[in-house]
Write a protein that holds these residues in place. Structure first.
Motif, PDB file in Angstrom:
ATOM      1  N   GLY A  24      31.737  51.861  50.222  1.00 61.18           N
ATOM      2  CA  GLY A  24      33.055  52.502  50.112  1.00 61.18           C
ATOM      3  C   GLY A  24      34.331  51.392  50.848  1.00 61.18           C
ATOM      4  O   GLY A  24      35.251  51.281  50.420  1.00 61.18           O
ATOM      5  N   VAL A  25      33.753  50.596  51.748  1.00 60.60           N
ATOM      6  CA  VAL A  25      34.485  49.640  52.439  1.00 60.60           C
ATOM      7  C   VAL A  25      34.620  48.550  51.540  1.00 60.60           C
ATOM      8  O   VAL A  25      35.847  47.989  51.478  1.00 60.60           O
ATOM      9  N   ALA A  26      33.512  48.167  50.773  1.00 64.82           N
ATOM     10  CA  ALA A  26      33.768  47.120  49.577  1.00 64.82           C
ATOM     11  C   ALA A  26      34.721  47.611  48.822  1.00 64.82           C
ATOM     12  O   ALA A  26      35.555  46.691  48.369  1.00 64.82           O
ATOM     13  N   LEU A  27      34.731  48.681  48.266  1.00 59.85           N
ATOM     14  CA  LEU A  27      35.483  49.111  47.433  1.00 59.85           C
ATOM     15  C   LEU A  27      36.929  49.287  47.845  1.00 59.85           C
ATOM     16  O   LEU A  27      38.050  48.906  47.210  1.00 59.85           O
ATOM     17  N   ALA A  28      37.037  49.700  48.884  1.00 61.50           N
ATOM     18  CA  ALA A  28      38.579  49.651  49.725  1.00 61.50           C
ATOM     19  C   ALA A  28      39.224  48.415  49.827  1.00 61.50           C
ATOM     20  O   ALA A  28      40.258  48.140  49.740  1.00 61.50           O
ATOM     21  N   LEU A  29      38.280  47.241  49.872  1.00 61.22           N
ATOM     22  CA  LEU A  29      38.734  46.023  49.924  1.00 61.22           C
ATOM     23  C   LEU A  29      39.308  45.406  48.759  1.00 61.22           C
ATOM     24  O   LEU A  29      39.873  44.362  48.686  1.00 61.22           O
ATOM     25  N   THR A  30      39.098  46.260  47.542  1.00 61.13           N
ATOM     26  CA  THR A  30      39.892  45.850  46.464  1.00 61.13           C
ATOM     27  C   THR A  30      41.154  46.508  46.104  1.00 61.13           C
ATOM     28  O   THR A  30      41.898  46.226  45.343  1.00 61.13           O
ATOM     29  N   PHE A  31      41.536  47.186  47.460  1.00 60.33           N
ATOM     30  CA  PHE A  31      42.948  47.729  47.327  1.00 60.33           C
ATOM     31  C   PHE A  31      44.303  46.794  47.040  1.00 60.33           C
ATOM     32  O   PHE A  31      45.135  46.881  46.496  1.00 60.33           O
ATOM     33  N   PRO A  32      44.048  45.494  47.571  1.00 61.11           N
ATOM     34  CA  PRO A  32      45.036  44.459  47.476  1.00 61.11           C
ATOM     35  C   PRO A  32      45.399  44.206  45.766  1.00 61.11           C
ATOM     36  O   PRO A  32      46.477  43.989  45.479  1.00 61.11           O
ATOM     37  N   MET A  33      44.328  44.534  45.090  1.00 62.20           N
ATOM     38  CA  MET A  33      44.327  44.245  43.609  1.00 62.20           C
ATOM     39  C   MET A  33      45.508  45.474  43.156  1.00 62.20           C
ATOM     40  O   MET A  33      46.182  45.104  42.198  1.00 62.20           O
ATOM     41  N   TRP A  34      45.129  46.538  43.684  1.00 59.88           N
ATOM     42  CA  TRP A  34      45.939  47.621  43.192  1.00 59.88           C
ATOM     43  C   TRP A  34      47.466  47.427  43.467  1.00 59.88           C
ATOM     44  O   TRP A  34      48.569  47.594  42.824  1.00 59.88           O
ATOM     45  N   ILE A  35      47.942  46.842  44.744  1.00 63.44           N
ATOM     46  CA  ILE A  35      49.190  46.463  45.162  1.00 63.44           C
ATOM     47  C   ILE A  35      49.844  45.469  44.286  1.00 63.44           C
ATOM     48  O   ILE A  35      50.923  45.474  43.879  1.00 63.44           O
ATOM     49  N   THR A  36      49.036  44.604  43.963  1.00 64.14           N
ATOM     50  CA  THR A  36      49.474  43.499  43.169  1.00 64.14           C
ATOM     51  C   THR A  36      49.791  43.865  41.507  1.00 64.14           C
ATOM     52  O   THR A  36      50.895  43.638  41.241  1.00 64.14           O
ATOM     53  N   VAL A  37      48.741  44.830  41.027  1.00 61.36           N
ATOM     54  CA  VAL A  37      49.202  45.500  39.790  1.00 61.36           C
ATOM     55  C   VAL A  37      50.522  46.250  39.987  1.00 61.36           C
ATOM     56  O   VAL A  37      51.353  46.349  38.940  1.00 61.36           O
ATOM     57  N   ALA A  38      50.459  47.142  41.046  1.00 62.16           N
ATOM     58  CA  ALA A  38      51.978  47.924  41.334  1.00 62.16           C
ATOM     59  C   ALA A  38      53.376  47.070  41.280  1.00 62.16           C
ATOM     60  O   ALA A  38      54.191  47.405  40.898  1.00 62.16           O
ATOM     61  N   TYR A  39      52.894  45.655  41.840  1.00 62.42           N
ATOM     62  CA  TYR A  39      54.137  44.802  41.954  1.00 62.42           C
ATOM     63  C   TYR A  39      54.451  44.478  40.595  1.00 62.42           C
ATOM     64  O   TYR A  39      55.663  43.991  40.397  1.00 62.42           O
ATOM     65  N   LEU A  40      53.471  44.002  39.926  1.00 61.85           N
ATOM     66  CA  LEU A  40      53.823  43.236  38.653  1.00 61.85           C
ATOM     67  C   LEU A  40      54.011  44.212  37.603  1.00 61.85           C
ATOM     68  O   LEU A  40      54.675  43.774  36.533  1.00 61.85           O
ATOM     69  N   GLY A  41      53.688  45.462  37.528  1.00 57.17           N
ATOM     70  CA  GLY A  41      54.050  46.265  36.516  1.00 57.17           C
ATOM     71  C   GLY A  41      54.290  47.845  37.001  1.00 57.17           C
ATOM     72  O   GLY A  41      54.734  48.017  38.160  1.00 57.17           O
ATOM     73  N   ASP A  42      54.015  48.809  36.421  1.00 59.98           N
ATOM     74  CA  ASP A  42      54.415  49.824  36.427  1.00 59.98           C
ATOM     75  C   ASP A  42      53.182  50.835  35.939  1.00 59.98           C
ATOM     76  O   ASP A  42      53.155  51.555  35.038  1.00 59.98           O
ATOM     77  N   PRO A  43      51.909  50.772  36.805  1.00 56.48           N
ATOM     78  CA  PRO A  43      50.878  51.602  36.499  1.00 56.48           C
ATOM     79  C   PRO A  43      50.820  52.882  36.508  1.00 56.48           C
ATOM     80  O   PRO A  43      51.677  53.404  37.581  1.00 56.48           O
ATOM     81  N   ASP A  44      49.969  53.717  36.142  1.00 54.68           N
ATOM     82  CA  ASP A  44      49.774  55.356  36.547  1.00 54.68           C
ATOM     83  C   ASP A  44      48.797  55.292  37.822  1.00 54.68           C
ATOM     84  O   ASP A  44      47.647  55.027  37.860  1.00 54.68           O
ATOM     85  N   HIS A  45      49.583  55.588  38.965  1.00 53.96           N
ATOM     86  CA  HIS A  45      48.798  55.523  40.122  1.00 53.96           C
ATOM     87  C   HIS A  45      47.622  56.396  40.378  1.00 53.96           C
ATOM     88  O   HIS A  45      47.022  56.472  41.074  1.00 53.96           O
ATOM     89  N   GLY A  46      48.061  57.637  39.509  1.00 54.52           N
ATOM     90  CA  GLY A  46      46.931  58.880  39.986  1.00 54.52           C
ATOM     91  C   GLY A  46      45.683  58.405  39.062  1.00 54.52           C
ATOM     92  O   GLY A  46      44.578  58.698  39.527  1.00 54.52           O
ATOM     93  N   VAL A  47      45.614  57.744  37.963  1.00 58.60           N
ATOM     94  CA  VAL A  47      44.720  57.192  37.195  1.00 58.60           C
ATOM     95  C   VAL A  47      43.695  56.045  37.914  1.00 58.60           C
ATOM     96  O   VAL A  47      42.654  56.027  38.098  1.00 58.60           O
TER      97      VAL A  47
END
Length: 160
Positions: A24-47
């Motif tokens: 779970g910690v390893a998975l949580a460490l991929t969170f910056p990728m989510w932030i990057t995708v949100a900054y560069l585009g308009d993803p569906d955050h629920g998905v």
């Protein structure tokens, strides 16, 4: 470890929860990728959130299988190979190639039963953004059954 005043269930569940927490910690460490995708585009955050949850459930299933395979053998390499094979079988059991193989000669109810064991079938349902109770029950039951098998394997090894 087994000489300590800890129950067998405590050992099995503790080992699993420690591995799952690490994953779970390893998975949580991929969170910056989510932030990057949100900054560069308009993803569906629920998905994306549902995909994280589905990944966590699937990792738990894989860890439970690996833990059981580890209890069945003393050799780490053999345990790894067995874990990969069993996890692969659970992953591809719903693939069209596998189902087509069984559809030619097996009854339809058996083909549907084989398809229902597929990790991808339940994971893909979660990654569509809807966390269905059936998928959660599937992963929880799968984890519980493999941990139960793990406890049986440890008990048999301890007795024999």
């Amino acid at each position: 470890l087994m000489s300590l005043p800890v129950s067998l269930a405590g050992v099995v569940v503790g080992k699993f929860l420690a591995a799952w927490a690490f994953t779970g910690v390893a998975l949580a460490l991929t969170f910056p990728m989510w932030i990057t995708v949100a900054y560069l585009g308009d993803p569906d955050h629920g998905v994306i959130l549902a995909s994280y949850i589905g990944s966590f459930f699937m990792a738990g299933g894989y860890l439970a299988i690996g833990s059981c395979m580890s209890a069945l053998t003393r050799n780490q390499v053999i345990a790894f190979v067995l874990s990969v094979v069993v996890c692969f079988l659970f992953t591809v059991s719903g693939a069209p190639m596998v189902l087509d193989f069984f559809a030619g000669w097996a009854p339809q109810i058996l083909v549907e039963a084989i398809a229902s064991f597929s990790f991808l079938r339940h994971f893909n349902a979660i990654t569509e953004g809807v966390i269905d109770l059936r998928d959660v029950i599937y992963f929880a039951t799968l984890i519980a059954l493999w941990l139960f098998a793990n406890a049986i394997a440890v008990e048999m090894r301890k007795a024999g």
